[in-house]
Design a protein around this motif. Structure first.
Motif, PDB file in Angstrom:
ATOM      1  N   ILE A   1       0.838  -1.193   0.000  1.00 23.97           N
ATOM      2  CA  ILE A   1       0.000   0.000   0.000  1.00 23.97           C
ATOM      3  C   ILE A   1       0.872   1.241   0.000  1.00 23.97           C
ATOM      4  CG2 ILE A   1      -1.854  -1.162   1.278  1.00 23.97           C
ATOM      5  CD1 ILE A   1      -0.976   0.567   3.732  1.00 23.97           C
TER       6      ILE A   1
ATOM      7  N   ILE B   1      -5.792   5.640   1.410  1.00 26.35           N
ATOM      8  CA  ILE B   1      -4.916   4.482   1.245  1.00 26.35           C
ATOM      9  C   ILE B   1      -5.003   3.988  -0.188  1.00 26.35           C
ATOM     10  CG2 ILE B   1      -4.498   2.087   1.940  1.00 26.35           C
ATOM     11  CD1 ILE B   1      -5.641   2.799   4.683  1.00 26.35           C
TER      12      ILE B   1
ATOM     13  N   ILE C   1      -4.096   0.954  -2.535  1.00 26.98           N
ATOM     14  CA  ILE C   1      -3.689  -0.455  -2.552  1.00 26.98           C
ATOM     15  C   ILE C   1      -2.950  -0.707  -3.862  1.00 26.98           C
ATOM     16  CG2 ILE C   1      -4.467  -2.855  -2.488  1.00 26.98           C
ATOM     17  CD1 ILE C   1      -6.941  -1.923  -0.975  1.00 26.98           C
TER      18      ILE C   1
END
Length: 355
Positions: free
Chosen positions: A335, A342, A344
Motif C-alpha cells: 500500500i 490508502i 492499494i
C-alpha cells in the motif's frame, strides 16, 4: 358525499389524545372519536365501528392488550386495523402486541409523518383485503420491474441529510424505517462496554440497510452512523412491508441480501477465530474496497478512504495494531498513502498476505 375515514383514538394522556386528534383532523381526511380509557374505547368501537383504531397500552380501567383481546372476539370489530401507541420500547412488549394480532405499533414520541404513514398503509392494506378481488401477485418480476418498483418506493420516501459521525439509529431503537444510501457512506457497528467497536457493515450509494430488524420485527442490534456527509432515504416500515407482501419477487431480493449479510458475518467471525491480526487487517482493506463498489476480480489497484478507527473496527483490533500493520504493508510496497487515503498497490498481493 362524506368519504372521510373514522379513526378511534384510545389514550389516557389528554395531551397526546388531543394532539393526535388535531393532526388527523387537519388533513381533512379523517373524522376522529376519542376515548380516555380502554373500557370507554371498547364501547365506542362497538357502537361506531371505526375504520381504524389507535390505542395506548398502559391505561387505567382496561389496558391496550385487553382492548385488543375484547374487540378481536366481536365479529363487527375483529378485523378493524389496530395500531398500538406505546412508550414501552422493550422487545417483549412489542412481540406480545404483534402476536395478539395488532397490525402495527408506534413508539412515543412519534412524528406526524410516522403517524400518517402508518395509518394510510394500514387502511390501504385493509381495503385491498376486504375487496377480495382475487388479484394475483407477481411471483416473477424482471430485474427492470423490480428496480422500477423500488425506485417508486424511494421516490415516495423522505430524504434526510446526515453529517459526518451523526447517528442514524442506535442499539435497541425500535425499527421505524428501512434505510437507503442516496449519497455518501454509512457504517453499522457494535459497541462494547470497554469502548471497543466492531464493524458490522459498510454501506455506500445504492445500498439498503436496517431491513433485517424490520423483517424480524426486532429492535436494532447495532448502531449506524454516517462515515461522511450523506443523504439517506427513510423508507417507512409499513410501505416497505406492504411492497414485500404484494411482490414476492422483491421479498426474495431482500432475503438474498440477508443471506449475503449472514455469510459475510460468518466469514468475519471465522477470521477472528483463525486469522492473524496481519491477515485480518489485510482482509479489512480488501473488504472496504469491495464495499466501495470496486470489482476486486477485475481491478488490481485502487484507492480507499477509511480511517484507522474504521479499519480497527472491521478487523477487531486496536488502533495501535492497525498503525503498525499499515506501516509494515507500506514497507512491503503493498500500500501507499495519497492525501490521507490508502492506495492499494496490489489487491492480489494483499489478499495473499500470509498469516
Amino acid at each position: 358525499m362524506n368519504n372521510k375515514k373514522t379513526i378511534l383514538i384510545i389514550e389516557d394522556n389528554i395531551d397526546i389524545r388531543e394532539g393526535t386528534t388535531e393532526i388527523l383532523e387537519l388533513t381533512g381526511r379523517y373524522e376522529v372519536i376519542t376515548a380516555e380509557n380502554g373500557r370507554v374505547g371498547v364501547d365506542l368501537a362497538t357502537r361506531h365501528i371505526p375504520d381504524l383504531i389507535l390505542c395506548d397500552i398502559m391505561m387505567p380501567e382496561l389496558d391496550g392488550y385487553g382492548v385488543l383481546f375484547m374487540l378481536s372476539k366481536i365479529e363487527s370489530t375483529a378485523k378493524i386495523p389496530f395500531i398500538f401507541l406505546t412508550a414501552k420500547a422493550e422487545r417483549a412488549d412489542m412481540r406480545k402486541a404483534m402476536e395478539m394480532g395488532a397490525d402495527d405499533y408506534l413508539t412515543k414520541p412519534f412524528d406526524d409523518v410516522e403517524l400518517m404513514n402508518a395509518i394510510e398503509v394500514r387502511l390501504k392494506k385493509h381495503e385491498q383485503l376486504s375487496a377480495d378481488s382475487g388479484e394475483e401477485y407477481d411471483l416473477n418480476l424482471s430485474e427492470e420491474e423490480q428496480v422500477l418498483l423500488l425506485q417508486e418506493l424511494l421516490a415516495n420516501s423522505r430524504v434526510k441529510t446526515v453529517k459526518k459521525k451523526q447517528s442514524i439509529f442506535e442499539k435497541d431503537d425500535s425499527p421505524t424505517y428501512v434505510y437507503y444510501v442516496k449519497s455518501g457512506q454509512v457504517r453499522s457497528f457494535k459497541l462494547y462496554k470497554d469502548g471497543r467497536e466492531l464493524s458490522t457493515g459498510i454501506y455506500i450509494e445504492g445500498n439498503y440497510f436496517g431491513y433485517a430488524s424490520v423483517l424480524l420485527n426486532e429492535n436494532y442490534e447495532d448502531y449506524a452512523e454516517a462515515v461522511e456527509s450523506s443523504e439517506v432515504i427513510l423508507i417507512p416500515k409499513d410501505a416497505f412491508l406492504e411492497l414485500l407482501w404484494k411482490k414476492p419477487a422483491i421479498a426474495s431480493k431482500f432475503i438474498k441480501l440477508l443471506s449475503v449479510d449472514l455469510r459475510e458475518k460468518e466469514e468475519q467471525l471465522l477470521g477472528f477465530a483463525y486469522h492473524s491480526v496481519r491477515k485480518r487487517v489485510a482482509n479489512a482493506l480488501i473488504s472496504v474496497a469491495e464495499k466501495n463498489g470496486i470489482n476486486i476480480n477485475e481491478v488490481n489497484a485502487c484507492t480507499i478512504d477509511i480511517t484507522r478507527d474504521g479499519i480497527a473496527s472491521i478487523a477487531g483490533t486496536a488502533n495501535e495494531t492497525v498503525s503498525r500493520m499499515l506501516s509494515d504493508f507500506k514497507e512491503e510496497k503493498l500500500i501507499s498513502k495519497e492525501k490521507g487515503k490508502i492506495y492499494i498497490n496490489s489487491i492480489k498481493n494483499l489478499r495473499d498476505v500470509k498469516q
